[in-house]
Design a protein around this motif. Sequence first.
Motif, PDB file in Angstrom:
ATOM      1  N   VAL A 291       0.660  -1.240   0.067  1.00 34.14           N
ATOM      2  CA  VAL A 291      -0.079  -0.031   0.043  1.00 34.14           C
ATOM      3  C   VAL A 291       0.804   1.419  -0.014  1.00 34.14           C
ATOM      4  N   ALA A 292       1.884   1.240   0.384  1.00 36.05           N
ATOM      5  CA  ALA A 292       3.013   2.249   0.193  1.00 36.05           C
ATOM      6  C   ALA A 292       4.434   2.014  -0.172  1.00 36.05           C
ATOM      7  N   GLU A 293       5.222   3.169  -0.623  1.00 37.09           N
ATOM      8  CA  GLU A 293       6.505   3.014  -1.153  1.00 37.09           C
ATOM      9  C   GLU A 293       7.399   3.344  -0.193  1.00 37.09           C
ATOM     10  N   PHE A 294       8.569   2.766  -0.120  1.00 37.03           N
ATOM     11  CA  PHE A 294       9.766   3.073   0.686  1.00 37.03           C
ATOM     12  C   PHE A 294      10.927   2.990   0.074  1.00 37.03           C
ATOM     13  N   GLU A 295      11.811   4.071   0.408  1.00 40.57           N
ATOM     14  CA  GLU A 295      13.103   4.346  -0.042  1.00 40.57           C
ATOM     15  C   GLU A 295      13.891   4.936   0.970  1.00 40.57           C
ATOM     16  N   GLN A 296      15.296   4.666   0.864  1.00 41.86           N
ATOM     17  CA  GLN A 296      16.386   4.963   1.744  1.00 41.86           C
ATOM     18  C   GLN A 296      16.432   6.488   1.282  1.00 41.86           C
ATOM     19  N   LEU A 297      16.643   7.428   2.385  1.00 41.56           N
ATOM     20  CA  LEU A 297      16.989   8.975   2.091  1.00 41.56           C
ATOM     21  C   LEU A 297      17.630   9.376   3.351  1.00 41.56           C
ATOM     22  N   ASN A 298      18.670  10.289   3.019  1.00 41.30           N
ATOM     23  CA  ASN A 298      19.415  10.838   3.877  1.00 41.30           C
ATOM     24  C   ASN A 298      18.873  12.423   3.997  1.00 41.30           C
ATOM     25  N   LEU A 299      18.299  12.887   5.159  1.00 46.39           N
ATOM     26  CA  LEU A 299      17.519  14.131   5.020  1.00 46.39           C
ATOM     27  C   LEU A 299      18.469  15.217   5.130  1.00 46.39           C
ATOM     28  N   VAL A 300      19.725  15.084   5.608  1.00 46.64           N
ATOM     29  CA  VAL A 300      20.609  16.195   5.613  1.00 46.64           C
ATOM     30  C   VAL A 300      21.281  16.277   3.878  1.00 46.64           C
ATOM     31  N   ASP A 301      20.957  15.520   2.957  1.00 43.77           N
ATOM     32  CA  ASP A 301      21.410  15.531   1.913  1.00 43.77           C
ATOM     33  C   ASP A 301      20.396  16.243   1.010  1.00 43.77           C
ATOM     34  N   HIS A 302      20.812  17.592   0.695  1.00 43.19           N
ATOM     35  CA  HIS A 302      20.022  18.850   0.084  1.00 43.19           C
ATOM     36  C   HIS A 302      19.501  18.234  -1.257  1.00 43.19           C
ATOM     37  N   ASP A 303      20.520  17.715  -2.039  1.00 43.16           N
ATOM     38  CA  ASP A 303      20.299  17.225  -3.356  1.00 43.16           C
ATOM     39  C   ASP A 303      19.509  16.086  -3.359  1.00 43.16           C
ATOM     40  N   ALA A 304      19.421  15.029  -2.533  1.00 43.32           N
ATOM     41  CA  ALA A 304      18.570  13.819  -2.394  1.00 43.32           C
ATOM     42  C   ALA A 304      17.356  14.276  -2.177  1.00 43.32           C
ATOM     43  N   VAL A 305      16.974  15.349  -1.363  1.00 45.66           N
ATOM     44  CA  VAL A 305      15.718  15.685  -0.794  1.00 45.66           C
ATOM     45  C   VAL A 305      15.135  16.390  -2.117  1.00 45.66           C
ATOM     46  N   ASP A 306      15.828  17.062  -2.754  1.00 39.84           N
ATOM     47  CA  ASP A 306      15.431  18.052  -3.843  1.00 39.84           C
ATOM     48  C   ASP A 306      14.954  17.298  -4.930  1.00 39.84           C
ATOM     49  N   ALA A 307      15.564  15.951  -5.219  1.00 39.40           N
ATOM     50  CA  ALA A 307      15.345  15.039  -6.037  1.00 39.40           C
ATOM     51  C   ALA A 307      14.070  14.271  -5.908  1.00 39.40           C
TER      52      ALA A 307
ATOM     53  N   PRO B  88      23.210  17.746  16.535  1.00 42.27           N
ATOM     54  CA  PRO B  88      22.707  19.025  16.627  1.00 42.27           C
ATOM     55  C   PRO B  88      23.003  19.797  15.353  1.00 42.27           C
ATOM     56  N   GLN B  89      24.411  19.427  14.779  1.00 42.67           N
ATOM     57  CA  GLN B  89      24.502  19.988  13.595  1.00 42.67           C
ATOM     58  C   GLN B  89      23.544  19.661  12.465  1.00 42.67           C
ATOM     59  N   ASP B  90      23.138  18.484  12.459  1.00 44.40           N
ATOM     60  CA  ASP B  90      22.104  18.296  11.479  1.00 44.40           C
ATOM     61  C   ASP B  90      20.785  18.680  11.581  1.00 44.40           C
ATOM     62  N   ARG B  91      20.403  19.131  12.581  1.00 45.17           N
ATOM     63  CA  ARG B  91      18.984  19.580  12.858  1.00 45.17           C
ATOM     64  C   ARG B  91      18.304  20.656  11.913  1.00 45.17           C
ATOM     65  N   PRO B  92      19.118  21.740  11.501  1.00 42.84           N
ATOM     66  CA  PRO B  92      18.626  22.754  10.546  1.00 42.84           C
ATOM     67  C   PRO B  92      18.474  22.162   9.246  1.00 42.84           C
ATOM     68  N   ALA B  93      19.313  21.005   8.753  1.00 42.79           N
ATOM     69  CA  ALA B  93      19.175  20.490   7.445  1.00 42.79           C
ATOM     70  C   ALA B  93      17.778  19.646   7.507  1.00 42.79           C
ATOM     71  N   VAL B  94      17.698  18.988   8.448  1.00 41.35           N
ATOM     72  CA  VAL B  94      16.312  18.062   8.654  1.00 41.35           C
ATOM     73  C   VAL B  94      15.104  19.034   8.808  1.00 41.35           C
ATOM     74  N   ALA B  95      14.871  20.339   9.423  1.00 40.13           N
ATOM     75  CA  ALA B  95      14.013  21.328   9.068  1.00 40.13           C
ATOM     76  C   ALA B  95      13.879  21.564   7.907  1.00 40.13           C
ATOM     77  N   ALA B  96      15.051  21.961   7.107  1.00 41.92           N
ATOM     78  CA  ALA B  96      14.940  22.418   5.696  1.00 41.92           C
ATOM     79  C   ALA B  96      14.514  21.358   4.526  1.00 41.92           C
ATOM     80  N   ALA B  97      14.734  20.000   4.911  1.00 49.04           N
ATOM     81  CA  ALA B  97      14.187  19.018   4.335  1.00 49.04           C
ATOM     82  C   ALA B  97      12.516  19.262   4.224  1.00 49.04           C
ATOM     83  N   VAL B  98      12.182  19.362   5.659  1.00 50.25           N
ATOM     84  CA  VAL B  98      10.766  19.462   5.634  1.00 50.25           C
ATOM     85  C   VAL B  98       9.930  20.662   4.795  1.00 50.25           C
TER      86      VAL B  98
END
Length: 243
Positions: A94-110, A131-141
């Motif tokens: 019923v769903a789709e699943f894939e690996q994604l690194n939320l701090v990888d801006h290019d992967a999130v944008d793709a 802590p250093q990754d939290r801004p990128a996680v928020a940016a991914a959202v």
Amino acid sequence: MDVSQRYRNAWEGFWRETSDIPGEAMWDSAPSLTSVPHSELLLPHVDVSLPVVDLGCGNGTQTRYLSTVFARAIGVDLSHAAIEHARIADTAKVAEFEQLNLVDHDAVDALRQRIGDTNVYMRAVMHQSEPQDRPAVAAAVAGLLGVRGRAFVVELTPAAQAVLRQAAEGPEGPPEKLRRVFEHGLKPAGATDEEVPDLLRAAGLTILETGDTTLAMTENLPDGTRIDLPARWFVLAREQSAA
């Protein structure tokens, strides 16, 4: 940008050593306690014809429920082992699943380019991110929402640490599921009270609604009561000027 090797290894190790038995992970609670009430808070703000992306989906329990609410549900996780668990558990596909690194801006944008504007569900990801990754996680959202998407984000507050200490200091030490969290170097409730909303705003997100809640765990305190961890939820949209 990438997460640290320590962080990646911690999550791969945890999920690799977790079975496919529902509820073995401490946070793998039933949707009736988790994504069902969360969806009810999000629904007044959301277009359910858009997809939903479940960030940090783990073994996909909540993603599968979200597929009954939204036109399409995609679960993503940093851990390859978690995605394998999710695919095995999704017997009805019923769903789709894939690996994604939320701090990888290019992967999130793709992903955003591939699916367009999307809704986001994120449960308890920022508080345990380094802590250093939290801004990128928020940016991914923010990056995934586009103009029409809305997000539901729920994160543990520092008050959860006291509950976890209470659970860990029982006469027999931490219960099994909590002990596994500690053994793999995972660090729950690491964000401060104002850090999460500040990061969300800094990422160009507008808080439409917010409130206090608890996240139900699949483990108990020494007295046998369920561990419910204090948390705060946010319904979010991207600022028009940032979209």
